[in-house]
Enzyme design. Structure first.
Site, PDB file in Angstrom:
ATOM      1  N   THR A  55       0.623  -1.516  -0.569  1.00 44.83           N
ATOM      2  CA  THR A  55       0.193   0.645   0.108  1.00 44.83           C
ATOM      3  C   THR A  55       1.179   1.371  -0.036  1.00 44.83           C
ATOM      4  OG1 THR A  55      -1.943  -0.842   0.991  1.00 44.83           O
ATOM      5  CG2 THR A  55      -2.223   1.541   1.287  1.00 44.83           C
ATOM      6  N   THR A  56       1.894   1.257   1.093  1.00 47.11           N
ATOM      7  CA  THR A  56       2.672   2.288   1.088  1.00 47.11           C
ATOM      8  C   THR A  56       3.532   2.874  -0.239  1.00 47.11           C
ATOM      9  OG1 THR A  56       2.703   1.810   3.116  1.00 47.11           O
ATOM     10  CG2 THR A  56       5.056   3.510   1.756  1.00 47.11           C
ATOM     11  N   TYR A 147      -2.008 -10.842   3.376  1.00 40.51           N
ATOM     12  CA  TYR A 147      -1.848  -9.175   3.729  1.00 40.51           C
ATOM     13  C   TYR A 147      -3.453  -8.792   4.115  1.00 40.51           C
ATOM     14  CZ  TYR A 147      -0.949  -4.165   2.894  1.00 40.51           C
ATOM     15  OH  TYR A 147      -0.779  -3.015   2.729  1.00 40.51           O
ATOM     16  N   LYS A 177       0.542 -10.412   7.645  1.00 39.04           N
ATOM     17  CA  LYS A 177       0.696  -9.464   7.612  1.00 39.04           C
ATOM     18  C   LYS A 177      -1.307  -8.814   7.888  1.00 39.04           C
ATOM     19  CE  LYS A 177       2.267  -4.374   5.367  1.00 39.04           C
ATOM     20  NZ  LYS A 177       1.117  -3.820   5.993  1.00 39.04           N
ATOM     21  N   GLU A 205       0.719   2.844  15.070  1.00 38.19           N
ATOM     22  CA  GLU A 205      -0.142   3.475  15.599  1.00 38.19           C
ATOM     23  C   GLU A 205      -0.615   2.665  17.216  1.00 38.19           C
ATOM     24  OE1 GLU A 205      -3.354   4.018  12.931  1.00 38.19           O
ATOM     25  OE2 GLU A 205      -1.182   3.538  12.840  1.00 38.19           O
ATOM     26  N   SER A 221       4.983   1.890   6.854  1.00 35.81           N
ATOM     27  CA  SER A 221       5.156   3.323   6.844  1.00 35.81           C
ATOM     28  C   SER A 221       5.864   3.439   7.471  1.00 35.81           C
ATOM     29  CB  SER A 221       4.357   4.037   5.825  1.00 35.81           C
ATOM     30  OG  SER A 221       3.447   4.515   7.073  1.00 35.81           O
TER      31      SER A 221
END
Length: 308
Positions: A55-56, A147, A177, A205, A221
């Site tokens: 995605t990043t 993922y 993942k 986070e 990321s």
């Protein structure tokens, strides 16, 4: 869990940075940045594993040909310097996913990961498992990871249902993942996990919560530019210093909370990495919009204030 990116038996642990895809100012893939990028991750952040074309890395905005070029360059530049290069091979098309999986095996990747299709979405664990099986079958020697990222795919099939007896379908299956915030599902995955599997947490986070639930490692990321601090968080957790671990996690939350209020997306995240690292990563690819210099400067200042 070790702060290294693998163990003696090849099990993936520790931190893996989900890499950004460097583009030129004109929006073309810029392979020349990848060598310096690997230097930065290893020398400045202490990162020993990478997750590329995810995605990043804006994989869903890249052509199959571009993804192959990038995977080749990452594998070549990371060889001997990184413990693990996991290549994301997921696509909307089964045939494209298989093509990328075969290619990853050919170029010496250390593993492949596959996201769920998200246009024609699998409605059941059975249909998702079948898709994953068909991709894994063309690269049977490569460790295979599912993922999961429901916030972007819209696929909310419980991961615990997906991994039920999955090695009967995918003998090369080695883990997940898990980039969702459902700690019930995550905990059940950890509880069911087989000894050689890695359950890798993907919500930066909330990493400390993932560690407490038994994550073997993490992919994210922000580890591109705060990896060295997160390694300290993991070390503090492993030694039982939860006060120290929480302190670092709260700093990460302060940075990301601030960025989210300003509109934190791939374009902003990419520009923040460029600001912190000094690498020229170029703009994101449309429809993601580039981050304004002023916007990036505010978040970079916050970063330096928090992690000074």
């Amino acid at each position: 869990m070790s702060t290294m990116a693998h163990t003696a038996d090849g099990k993936v642990t520790g931190l893996l940075a989900a890499t950004f895809t460097p583009f030129t100012a004109q929006g073309e893939v810029n392979l020349s940045v990848i060598g310096p990028y690997v230097d930065y991750l290893t020398e400045k952040q202490g990162i020993k594993g990478i997750f590329v074309n995810g995605t990043t890395g804006e994989s869903m905005s890249l052509s199959v040909a571009e993804r192959k070029l990038l995977a080749e360059e990452w594998c070549q530049r990371a060889k001997g310097r990184m413990d693990n290069v996991i290549v994301h091979a997921g696509c909307m098309s089964l045939k494209d996913s298989q093509d990328l999986a075969r290619h990853a095996a050919d170029i010496g990747a250390d593993g492949i990961a596959v996201i769920s299709p998200s246009f024609f979405k699998p409605r059941t664990a059975e249909s998702l498992r079948k898709f994953l099986q068909e991709v894994a079958s063309v690269a049977p020697t490569l460790p295979f990871y599912y993922y999961q990222i429901p916030s972007l795919t819209g696929v909310n099939v419980p991961v615990r249902d997906v991994i039920e007896d999955i090695e009967k379908l995918i003998p090369s299956f080695r883990g997940v993942k898990f980039s969702g915030s459902d700690l019930l599902d995550f905990g059940q995955c950890v509880s069911y996990s087989q000894p050689r599997w890695s359950i890798l947490y993907g919500v930066d986070e909330q990493l400390l919560a993932g560690l407490a639930m038994g994550a073997n490692g993490a992919v994210g990321s922000t580890y591109n530019y705060i990896g060295r601090y997160v390694i300290q968080l993991i070390s503090a957790f492993e030694t039982g210093d939860l006060v120290r671990a929480r302190t670092i996690q709260f700093k990460i939350q302060e940075l990301l909370g601030y960025a989210i209020k300003l509109g934190f997306d791939i374009g902003v995240n990419k520009q923040l990495m460029a600001k912190v690292s000094g690498l020229f990563l170029g703009p994101p690819r449309l429809p993601v919009m580039p981050c304004s210099p002023a916007h990036a400067q505010l978040i970079a200042q916050k970063y330096h204030n928090i992690f000074a």
